[in-house]
Design a protein around this motif. Structure first.
Motif, short mmCIF file in Angstrom:
data_model
loop_
_atom_site.label_atom_id
_atom_site.label_comp_id
_atom_site.label_asym_id
_atom_site.label_seq_id
_atom_site.Cartn_x
_atom_site.Cartn_y
_atom_site.Cartn_z
N UNK A 63 0.86 -1.17 0.00
CA UNK A 63 0.00 0.00 0.00
C UNK A 63 0.90 1.22 0.00
N UNK A 64 0.85 1.99 -1.05
CA UNK A 64 1.77 3.12 -1.19
C UNK A 64 1.54 4.21 -0.15
N UNK A 65 0.32 4.69 -0.01
CA UNK A 65 0.04 5.76 0.94
C UNK A 65 -1.26 5.45 1.66
N UNK A 66 -1.17 5.00 2.91
CA UNK A 66 -2.39 4.65 3.63
C UNK A 66 -3.17 5.89 4.07
N UNK A 67 -4.45 5.69 4.27
CA UNK A 67 -5.30 6.76 4.80
C UNK A 67 -5.11 6.78 6.32
#
Length: 177
Positions: A58-62
């Motif tokens: 996951x590149x950029x998690x929330x």
């Protein structure tokens, strides 16, 4: 060494460190499976498998997502297992349970296939705040250990430790290295 040479040396060291780190073969956990178990109070199954999850990149998690970050190139400590405490209090309560309930508890905690598979147990030496009375293994100032005695633990604690060890497959790790 002047300031510009210091900066150049710092840049070379940073670049060399980055290159060495980048040359390590990356380890991927993507597509590896994780089995999730849950316990439900009052259920006929004290522990049951609830789902199987898959690791994914996951590149950029929330910010609202619950995540576990794994960097296989950074190791901080060794995982030796999971467990709990066997205190005087827990051993005394265990001893007063019906045999069937004792076996259910041992299976739930220490069995590797039917339970959560505890592999570590810790216990107190001498009495503690979880003891029903005050005792010591050696009398004060007995440097020769002539008064060494563990009779107090033979009644409740040692039998529970032996049963837990047997349920765990004959081995519970000693983490007091």
């Amino acid at each position: 060494m002047n300031k510009s040479n210091q900066l150049l040396l710092l840049a070379v060291l940073l670049f060399a460190g980055t290159s060495a780190f980048a040359q390590q073969k990356p380890v991927s956990y993507a597509s590896k499976k994780v089995t999730v178990y849950s316990t439900v109070k009052g259920s006929d199954k004290p522990m049951s498998q609830t789902e199987v999850l898959t690791f994914k990149t996951l590149k950029q998690p929330m910010e609202t997502q619950t995540l576990v970050f794994v960097d296989p190139n950074r190791k901080f400590q060794t995982f030796i297992g999971v467990g709990g405490a066997i205190t005087d209090a827990s051993a005394e309560v265990f001893a007063k349970m019906p045999k069937a309930t004792q076996q259910e508890l041992l299976t739930a905690y220490y069995d590797k296939t039917k339970g959560i598979g505890y592999t570590i147990a810790r216990t107190n030496i001498n009495s503690c705040d979880f003891s029903s009375d005050t005792y010591t293994y050696v009398a004060d100032n007995d440097k020769a250990l002539k008064t060494f005695n563990i009779d107090h633990d033979r009644k409740y604690k040692i039998p529970l430790i032996k049963q837990a060890t047997a349920t765990a497959g004959g081995k519970i790790n000693n983490c007091s290295k």
